[in-house]
Design a protein around this motif. Structure first.
Motif, PDB file in Angstrom:
ATOM      1  N   CYS A   1       0.832  -1.209   0.000  1.00  0.00           N
ATOM      2  CA  CYS A   1       0.000   0.000   0.000  1.00  0.00           C
ATOM      3  C   CYS A   1       0.863   1.254   0.000  1.00  0.00           C
ATOM      4  CB  CYS A   1      -0.929   0.003   1.214  1.00  0.00           C
ATOM      5  SG  CYS A   1      -2.256  -1.226   1.141  1.00  0.00           S
ATOM      6  N   ALA A   2       1.934   1.252   0.790  1.00  0.00           N
ATOM      7  CA  ALA A   2       2.811   2.424   0.849  1.00  0.00           C
ATOM      8  C   ALA A   2       3.490   2.659  -0.493  1.00  0.00           C
ATOM      9  CB  ALA A   2       3.849   2.237   1.951  1.00  0.00           C
ATOM     10  N   MET A   3       3.939   1.582  -1.151  1.00  0.00           N
ATOM     11  CA  MET A   3       4.595   1.728  -2.452  1.00  0.00           C
ATOM     12  C   MET A   3       3.623   2.243  -3.510  1.00  0.00           C
ATOM     13  SD  MET A   3       4.928   0.159  -5.662  1.00  0.00           S
ATOM     14  CE  MET A   3       4.311  -1.494  -5.347  1.00  0.00           C
ATOM     15  N   LEU A   4       2.405   1.684  -3.560  1.00  0.00           N
ATOM     16  CA  LEU A   4       1.424   2.117  -4.544  1.00  0.00           C
ATOM     17  C   LEU A   4       1.018   3.576  -4.329  1.00  0.00           C
ATOM     18  CD1 LEU A   4      -0.872  -1.062  -4.674  1.00  0.00           C
ATOM     19  CD2 LEU A   4       0.702  -0.278  -6.444  1.00  0.00           C
ATOM     20  N   THR A   5       0.824   3.970  -3.082  1.00  0.00           N
ATOM     21  CA  THR A   5       0.459   5.356  -2.791  1.00  0.00           C
ATOM     22  C   THR A   5       1.592   6.305  -3.151  1.00  0.00           C
ATOM     23  OG1 THR A   5      -0.981   4.600  -0.993  1.00  0.00           O
ATOM     24  CG2 THR A   5      -0.324   6.911  -0.976  1.00  0.00           C
ATOM     25  N   ARG A   6       2.818   5.888  -2.880  1.00  0.00           N
ATOM     26  CA  ARG A   6       3.972   6.741  -3.214  1.00  0.00           C
ATOM     27  C   ARG A   6       4.083   6.940  -4.725  1.00  0.00           C
ATOM     28  NH1 ARG A   6       7.270   3.888  -0.924  1.00  0.00           N
ATOM     29  NH2 ARG A   6       8.181   2.750  -2.690  1.00  0.00           N
TER      30      ARG A   6
ATOM     31  N   ALA B   1      -6.507  18.573  -4.150  1.00  0.00           N
ATOM     32  CA  ALA B   1      -7.413  17.482  -3.792  1.00  0.00           C
ATOM     33  C   ALA B   1      -6.760  16.584  -2.743  1.00  0.00           C
ATOM     34  CB  ALA B   1      -7.768  16.668  -5.033  1.00  0.00           C
ATOM     35  N   LEU B   2      -7.545  15.646  -2.230  1.00  0.00           N
ATOM     36  CA  LEU B   2      -7.017  14.681  -1.272  1.00  0.00           C
ATOM     37  C   LEU B   2      -5.933  13.829  -1.923  1.00  0.00           C
ATOM     38  CD1 LEU B   2     -10.344  13.474   0.401  1.00  0.00           C
ATOM     39  CD2 LEU B   2      -8.644  15.048   1.360  1.00  0.00           C
ATOM     40  N   PRO B   3      -4.908  13.416  -1.172  1.00  0.00           N
ATOM     41  CA  PRO B   3      -3.837  12.592  -1.756  1.00  0.00           C
ATOM     42  C   PRO B   3      -4.351  11.212  -2.151  1.00  0.00           C
ATOM     43  CG  PRO B   3      -3.584  12.752   0.621  1.00  0.00           C
ATOM     44  CD  PRO B   3      -4.677  13.703   0.256  1.00  0.00           C
ATOM     45  N   PRO B   4      -3.622  10.512  -3.017  1.00  0.00           N
ATOM     46  CA  PRO B   4      -4.033   9.160  -3.398  1.00  0.00           C
ATOM     47  C   PRO B   4      -4.092   8.220  -2.198  1.00  0.00           C
ATOM     48  CG  PRO B   4      -2.355  10.005  -4.886  1.00  0.00           C
ATOM     49  CD  PRO B   4      -2.428  10.968  -3.753  1.00  0.00           C
ATOM     50  N   THR B   5      -4.952   7.233  -2.296  1.00  0.00           N
ATOM     51  CA  THR B   5      -5.103   6.235  -1.240  1.00  0.00           C
ATOM     52  C   THR B   5      -5.098   4.844  -1.853  1.00  0.00           C
ATOM     53  OG1 THR B   5      -7.523   6.408  -1.365  1.00  0.00           O
ATOM     54  CG2 THR B   5      -6.410   7.777   0.267  1.00  0.00           C
ATOM     55  N   THR B   6      -4.634   3.879  -1.078  1.00  0.00           N
ATOM     56  CA  THR B   6      -4.602   2.482  -1.519  1.00  0.00           C
ATOM     57  C   THR B   6      -5.177   1.611  -0.419  1.00  0.00           C
ATOM     58  OG1 THR B   6      -2.607   2.893  -2.826  1.00  0.00           O
ATOM     59  CG2 THR B   6      -3.148   0.604  -2.342  1.00  0.00           C
ATOM     60  N   VAL B   7      -6.020   0.662  -0.796  1.00  0.00           N
ATOM     61  CA  VAL B   7      -6.603  -0.276   0.165  1.00  0.00           C
ATOM     62  C   VAL B   7      -6.319  -1.693  -0.312  1.00  0.00           C
ATOM     63  CG1 VAL B   7      -8.416   1.299   0.929  1.00  0.00           C
ATOM     64  CG2 VAL B   7      -8.833  -0.182  -1.024  1.00  0.00           C
ATOM     65  N   ALA B   8      -6.116  -2.586   0.669  1.00  0.00           N
ATOM     66  CA  ALA B   8      -5.916  -4.005   0.375  1.00  0.00           C
ATOM     67  C   ALA B   8      -7.270  -4.706   0.410  1.00  0.00           C
ATOM     68  CB  ALA B   8      -4.970  -4.620   1.396  1.00  0.00           C
TER      69      ALA B   8
END
Length: 468
Positions: free
Chosen positions: A248-253, A265-272
């Motif tokens: 999740c941290a890598m994808l968001t980065r 806008a709000l920063p990107p988010t990733t969910v498992a």
């Protein structure tokens, strides 16, 4: 009879004086409008070339020459004059209300079907006036006949007419406008035209013509409303053994570096989602950026996952082999840092070869690097970031150049670096390089000079000065 007592005399004098004066005034006005690129220049030209001379001719015939208004020739000229006035009203209305409208105003985004309705209504009213007052036609009887005919035609074509009416009701409701993005059961794209029969949607595969009745009887999504709320969700899959938090941290980065992100806008988010599946959500400027975001994000994730030791789609990466590391140390790092054979062997176990995709950020400005990166293949562009957030290019680095030189001095990077193509670099952490570099005073002086040079280029670029 005294000539001054004749009514035709004053009409003749007025026309003789008024026509030249009117032509001069309209000519000057037309030139002014042309210089200003005004949409009304065409209408003024129509008045000068046709309407004013024809009006003067009618006045000469009827008032000065005393020709009866019911004469056939006068009626024909009056009918032509009426049609010219109708054309002037139609073109003038379009020029003043719609062509000169601001790009984002409701007048500019009004569907073409409403303009057609207004034109037909104006044409019908104009024809009724011409037929009634010039030719003496009883317009009421004509409209009655047309009404009866319309009922008969409506009964014959009730299915087709019903579709048109349902489409008109939808357009009057205005669930979308020109340039809005729609997601329908048959197409996804931008609305470029709306007419009597269909909506023209520009898609990635071409122009999709969707009947109004189809949109009126089915559900669809307007991706452009509310404004500024569009977001794109991208699915990826990793090996189930990869730690979810790291993925999740890598994808968001990676998503945070996309150039299509909507500012503010709000920063990107990733969910498992479980079973190795993940979803990354990014807020975009427009639905038009969906394709570009996917085309950029997925290749970047491919490279970033391998650098992080993660397994995208369950694949293993064996790119950084001992042979590749040694070749890079021997051909690139060794000559640049003047390493002996013993020093190269000492660094071989601590170095690794990694790759970056095109347009991917290799180095962020203002961050203290953890080590140095040596370009083995490909090219990079050094950049500086100004106070308003714009990126200014400085220079291009090729094979043999290196980044992260401030790691040895523990200072933030003065510049950023972006890959111009696929780039292969050899990375070595700071603590392993320090033992080798600190014993080379001449090399330290050259590295210090390079740091000062990059600092100077970045400062000049931020101040707006030209960088050589």
């Amino acid at each position: 009879m005294n000539i001054f007592d004749a009514s035709w005399f004053y009409w003749a004098v007025g026309i003789a004086i008024g026509l030249p004066v009117g032509l001069i005034i309209l000519t000057e006005l037309h030139q002014v409008l042309v210089r200003r690129n005004s949409h009304l220049a065409r209408q003024v030209s129509l008045m000068r070339n046709y309407l004013l001379p024809l009006g003067a001719l009618l006045l000469i015939l009827v008032k000065a020459s005393q020709v009866p208004p019911g004469d056939g020739f006068v009626r024909v000229l009056t009918t032509i004059f009426g049609f010219l006035v109708l054309v002037l009203l139609l073109s003038g209305l379009n020029a003043t209300v719609f062509q000169s409208a601001p790009q984002e105003s409701w007048r500019k985004r009004l569907p073409a079907i409403f303009l057609d309705v207004a034109r037909f209504a104006l044409i019908g009213a104009g024809l009724a006036v011409i037929l009634s007052y010039i030719w003496g036609v009883r317009v009421g009887g004509v409209f009655t006949a047309l009404g009866v005919t319309s009922v008969v035609i409506g009964l014959m074509l009730q299915n087709s007419v019903g579709q048109i009416v349902s489409g008109l009701f939808m357009l009057f409701e205005q669930p979308f406008r020109i340039d809005d993005w729609l997601d329908t059961p048959t197409a996804r794209g931008r609305v470029v035209e709306v007419n009597w029969r269909a909506v023209h949607i520009e898609t990635a595969t071409g122009l999709r013509i969707t009947p109004n009745s189809m949109l009126a009887t089915t559900s669809f999504t307007n991706l452009s409303r509310p404004a500024g709320a569009h977001k794109c969700t991208i699915a990826t899959k990793f090996a189930t053994t990869d730690p979810p938090n790291q993925v999740c941290a890598m994808l968001t980065r990676v998503a945070s570096g996309l150039p299509q992100l909507r500012r503010g806008a709000l920063p990107p988010t990733t969910v498992a989602l479980g079973d190795g599946a993940y979803e990354t959500t990014v807020r975009l400027k427009s639905p038009a950026d969906d394709g570009a975001v996917r085309a950029t994000f997925l290749p970047w994730v491919w490279y970033a996952s391998r650098r992080a030791g993660l397994h995208l789609d369950g694949a293993n990466d064996e790119f950084s082999t001992p042979d590749r590391v040694w070749d890079a140390l021997d051909s690139v790092v060794g000559p640049e840092l003047r390493l002996s054979l013993v020093e190269k062997r000492a660094l071989a176990s601590y170095a690794r070869v990694v790759r970056y995709g095109a347009d991917e950020v290799v180095q962020h400005p203002g961050i203290v690097p953890k080590g140095m990166s040596f370009i083995v293949a490909g090219s990079l562009r050094l950049t500086a970031t100004t106070a308003d957030g714009s990126v200014v290019p400085l220079s291009t680095l090729y094979q043999g150049a290196f980044l992260g030189v401030t790691a040895l001095t523990r200072q933030p990077n003065p510049t950023g670096a972006v890959a111009l193509e696929e780039v292969t670099v050899l990375e070595i952490d700071r603590e392993h390089l320090e033992h080798v570099v600190m014993n080379k005073p001449t090399l330290l002086q050259e590295l210090s000079r390079l740091i000062d040079e990059r600092h100077s280029k970045a400062h000049r670029a931020i101040r707006g000065e030209r960088v050589a």
